[in-house]
Design an enzyme around this catalytic site. Sequence first.
Site, PDB file in Angstrom:
ATOM      1  N   ASP A 199       0.877  -1.164   0.000  1.00  8.84           N
ATOM      2  CA  ASP A 199       0.000   0.000   0.000  1.00  8.84           C
ATOM      3  C   ASP A 199       0.925   1.228   0.000  1.00  8.84           C
ATOM      4  O   ASP A 199       2.124   1.103   0.294  1.00  8.84           O
ATOM      5  CB  ASP A 199      -0.876  -0.049   1.262  1.00  8.84           C
ATOM      6  CG  ASP A 199      -1.687   1.204   1.447  1.00  8.84           C
ATOM      7  OD1 ASP A 199      -2.288   1.658   0.459  1.00  8.84           O
ATOM      8  OD2 ASP A 199      -1.708   1.750   2.570  1.00  8.84           O
ATOM      9  N   LEU A 200       0.413   2.380  -0.326  1.00  6.85           N
ATOM     10  CA  LEU A 200       1.270   3.582  -0.388  1.00  6.85           C
ATOM     11  C   LEU A 200       1.114   4.467   0.853  1.00  6.85           C
ATOM     12  O   LEU A 200       2.019   4.594   1.680  1.00  6.85           O
ATOM     13  CB  LEU A 200       0.925   4.382  -1.644  1.00  6.85           C
ATOM     14  CG  LEU A 200       1.654   5.708  -1.811  1.00  6.85           C
ATOM     15  CD1 LEU A 200       3.140   5.490  -2.059  1.00  6.85           C
ATOM     16  CD2 LEU A 200       1.054   6.518  -2.962  1.00  6.85           C
ATOM     17  N   ASP A 201      -0.098   5.050   0.963  1.00  8.36           N
ATOM     18  CA  ASP A 201      -0.330   6.032   2.032  1.00  8.36           C
ATOM     19  C   ASP A 201      -0.274   5.363   3.406  1.00  8.36           C
ATOM     20  O   ASP A 201      -1.046   4.450   3.690  1.00  8.36           O
ATOM     21  CB  ASP A 201      -1.717   6.671   1.846  1.00  8.36           C
ATOM     22  CG  ASP A 201      -1.810   7.481   0.549  1.00  8.36           C
ATOM     23  OD1 ASP A 201      -0.869   8.225   0.262  1.00  8.36           O
ATOM     24  OD2 ASP A 201      -2.822   7.343  -0.166  1.00  8.36           O
ATOM     25  N   THR A 208       1.616   9.971   4.190  1.00  7.82           N
ATOM     26  CA  THR A 208       0.650  10.919   3.625  1.00  7.82           C
ATOM     27  C   THR A 208      -0.682  10.880   4.373  1.00  7.82           C
ATOM     28  O   THR A 208      -1.523  11.746   4.156  1.00  7.82           O
ATOM     29  CB  THR A 208       0.389  10.601   2.140  1.00  7.82           C
ATOM     30  OG1 THR A 208       0.403   9.189   2.015  1.00  7.82           O
ATOM     31  CG2 THR A 208       1.429  11.203   1.238  1.00  7.82           C
ATOM     32  N   LYS A 246      -8.823   5.565   6.328  1.00  6.52           N
ATOM     33  CA  LYS A 246      -7.563   5.071   5.769  1.00  6.52           C
ATOM     34  C   LYS A 246      -7.852   3.931   4.798  1.00  6.52           C
ATOM     35  O   LYS A 246      -8.611   3.012   5.122  1.00  6.52           O
ATOM     36  CB  LYS A 246      -6.629   4.595   6.879  1.00  6.52           C
ATOM     37  CG  LYS A 246      -6.004   5.734   7.654  1.00  6.52           C
ATOM     38  CD  LYS A 246      -4.960   5.230   8.641  1.00  6.52           C
ATOM     39  CE  LYS A 246      -4.334   6.394   9.385  1.00  6.52           C
ATOM     40  NZ  LYS A 246      -3.489   5.942  10.495  1.00  6.52           N
ATOM     41  N   SER A 299      -2.642   0.596  -4.290  1.00  6.87           N
ATOM     42  CA  SER A 299      -3.127   1.747  -3.533  1.00  6.87           C
ATOM     43  C   SER A 299      -4.486   2.217  -4.027  1.00  6.87           C
ATOM     44  O   SER A 299      -4.789   2.114  -5.214  1.00  6.87           O
ATOM     45  CB  SER A 299      -2.116   2.897  -3.687  1.00  6.87           C
ATOM     46  OG  SER A 299      -2.662   4.109  -3.236  1.00  6.87           O
ATOM     47  N   ALA A 300      -5.267   2.771  -3.105  1.00  5.00           N
ATOM     48  CA  ALA A 300      -6.571   3.322  -3.484  1.00  5.00           C
ATOM     49  C   ALA A 300      -6.434   4.717  -4.087  1.00  5.00           C
ATOM     50  O   ALA A 300      -7.374   5.247  -4.675  1.00  5.00           O
ATOM     51  CB  ALA A 300      -7.459   3.396  -2.239  1.00  5.00           C
ATOM     52  N   ASN A 311      -3.574   9.597  -6.770  1.00  4.31           N
ATOM     53  CA  ASN A 311      -2.376  10.447  -6.818  1.00  4.31           C
ATOM     54  C   ASN A 311      -1.092   9.644  -6.634  1.00  4.31           C
ATOM     55  O   ASN A 311      -0.024  10.224  -6.433  1.00  4.31           O
ATOM     56  CB  ASN A 311      -2.456  11.502  -5.703  1.00  4.31           C
ATOM     57  CG  ASN A 311      -3.633  12.450  -5.896  1.00  4.31           C
ATOM     58  OD1 ASN A 311      -3.785  13.058  -6.948  1.00  4.31           O
ATOM     59  ND2 ASN A 311      -4.495  12.563  -4.884  1.00  4.31           N
ATOM     60  N   LYS A 320     -11.208  -0.691  -1.534  1.00  5.83           N
ATOM     61  CA  LYS A 320     -10.934  -1.559  -0.384  1.00  5.83           C
ATOM     62  C   LYS A 320     -12.079  -1.353   0.605  1.00  5.83           C
ATOM     63  O   LYS A 320     -12.519  -0.218   0.733  1.00  5.83           O
ATOM     64  CB  LYS A 320      -9.600  -1.184   0.276  1.00  5.83           C
ATOM     65  CG  LYS A 320      -8.366  -1.345  -0.624  1.00  5.83           C
ATOM     66  CD  LYS A 320      -7.130  -0.746   0.054  1.00  5.83           C
ATOM     67  CE  LYS A 320      -5.935  -0.747  -0.882  1.00  5.83           C
ATOM     68  NZ  LYS A 320      -4.743  -0.090  -0.335  1.00  5.83           N
ATOM     69  N   GLU A 375       0.057  -3.308   4.655  1.00  2.66           N
ATOM     70  CA  GLU A 375      -1.080  -2.379   4.759  1.00  2.66           C
ATOM     71  C   GLU A 375      -1.140  -1.691   6.115  1.00  2.66           C
ATOM     72  O   GLU A 375      -0.813  -2.306   7.134  1.00  2.66           O
ATOM     73  CB  GLU A 375      -2.381  -3.175   4.615  1.00  2.66           C
ATOM     74  CG  GLU A 375      -3.091  -3.011   3.301  1.00  2.66           C
ATOM     75  CD  GLU A 375      -3.639  -1.626   3.027  1.00  2.66           C
ATOM     76  OE1 GLU A 375      -3.710  -0.800   3.956  1.00  2.66           O
ATOM     77  OE2 GLU A 375      -3.994  -1.352   1.877  1.00  2.66           O
ATOM     78  N   ASP A 376      -1.585  -0.440   6.131  1.00  4.62           N
ATOM     79  CA  ASP A 376      -1.750   0.262   7.418  1.00  4.62           C
ATOM     80  C   ASP A 376      -3.229   0.459   7.761  1.00  4.62           C
ATOM     81  O   ASP A 376      -3.535   1.014   8.817  1.00  4.62           O
ATOM     82  CB  ASP A 376      -1.073   1.639   7.390  1.00  4.62           C
ATOM     83  CG  ASP A 376      -1.825   2.610   6.505  1.00  4.62           C
ATOM     84  OD1 ASP A 376      -2.215   2.223   5.382  1.00  4.62           O
ATOM     85  OD2 ASP A 376      -2.043   3.758   6.937  1.00  4.62           O
TER      86      ASP A 376
HETATM   87  C1  BG6 Z   1      -5.710   5.790   0.277  1.00  2.00           C
HETATM   88  C2  BG6 Z   1      -5.738   6.622   1.544  1.00  2.00           C
HETATM   89  O1  BG6 Z   1      -4.432   5.275   0.071  1.00  2.00           O
HETATM   90  O2  BG6 Z   1      -6.088   6.578  -0.850  1.00  2.00           O
HETATM   91  C3  BG6 Z   1      -7.104   7.268   1.714  1.00  2.00           C
HETATM   92  O3  BG6 Z   1      -5.459   5.799   2.644  1.00  2.00           O
HETATM   93  C4  BG6 Z   1      -7.462   8.059   0.465  1.00  2.00           C
HETATM   94  O4  BG6 Z   1      -7.080   8.086   2.854  1.00  2.00           O
HETATM   95  C5  BG6 Z   1      -7.381   7.160  -0.763  1.00  2.00           C
HETATM   96  O5  BG6 Z   1      -8.780   8.598   0.577  1.00  2.00           O
HETATM   97  C6  BG6 Z   1      -7.669   7.909  -2.055  1.00  2.00           C
HETATM   98  O6  BG6 Z   1      -6.639   8.826  -2.283  1.00  2.00           O
HETATM   99  P1  BG6 Z   1      -6.674  10.007  -3.332  1.00  2.00           P
HETATM  100  O7  BG6 Z   1      -5.235  10.457  -3.374  1.00  2.00           O
HETATM  101  O8  BG6 Z   1      -7.103   9.409  -4.651  1.00  2.00           O
HETATM  102  O9  BG6 Z   1      -7.613  11.031  -2.827  1.00  2.00           O
HETATM  103 MG    MG Z   2      -2.742   3.180   3.595  1.00  2.24          MG
END
Ligand code: BG6
Ligand code: MG
Length: 221
Positions: A9-11, A17, A45, A114-115, A118, A145, A169-170
């Site tokens: 996962d990224l964030d 982030t 999250k 990642s969801a 960005n 997710k 994953e966090d």
């Molecule tokens: C996930 C984050 O990785 O991405 C969420 O944990 C976030 O908090 C989701 O809402 C979507 O991200 P973005 O950058 O497309 O708004």
């Molecule tokens: Mg995450």
Amino acid sequence: MNKKGFIFDLDGVIVDTAKYHYLAWKKIANEIGIDFQKEQNEHLKGVSRIESLKKILKWAEKEVSEKEFNTLLNKKNEDYLTYISKMNVSEILPDVNRILSYLIQKKQPIALGSASKNSRKILEKVQLTKKFDAIIDGNNVTKAKPNPEVFLKAAEQLNIAPKDCIVFEDSIAGIQAANKANMISIGIGDKKTLQEANYIFKDFTEISEDFINKLIYNNSL
Ligand code: BG6
Ligand code: MG
């Protein structure tokens, strides 16, 4: 086979982030007269942008028009992007580089799951794009997710069976997604929050190369 699919996962796993998402959502929530606490943020999250706003509005028992909904989404993202634009390699979380380098040395396929829409921007900012063999993010999936779609697509791109994949994953939603995908789930963060994970570590500094070897070679853990 001594090849596993390692999906990150990224964030909140590779970069912190999560704090920027929190600040950007809090600003939006407060603007529309909603209180927003860190505890609620935990449930956002791993959750997509659209689902996050739906949750916030539901908690506040507030309804908005489709137009306002989209305006709020855009505002949140603009604010978030101003935080992202200032990011650099110093924001990579502790020992992420050590683990990535070790996996590359061991010739293990690595994917991002990642969801976020960005994610590529962020990976570029912290100069990690080249370390990934596959990148699946919010632009490639239709189901957020805890639906396992993002991880199943990552496994497919790596050409590794889901049962041979390991997910870092966090978020609660992300751990549930990994479990549903029949993958090994590794929680990064708080033990109590992530109790559904197969293994939990505070952060990557707690993960040894010996543990990674056991994952690669299917030895009992
Ligand atoms: C996930 C984050 O990785 O991405 C969420 O944990 C976030 O908090 C989701 O809402 C979507 O991200 P973005 O950058 O497309 O708004
Ligand atoms: Mg995450």
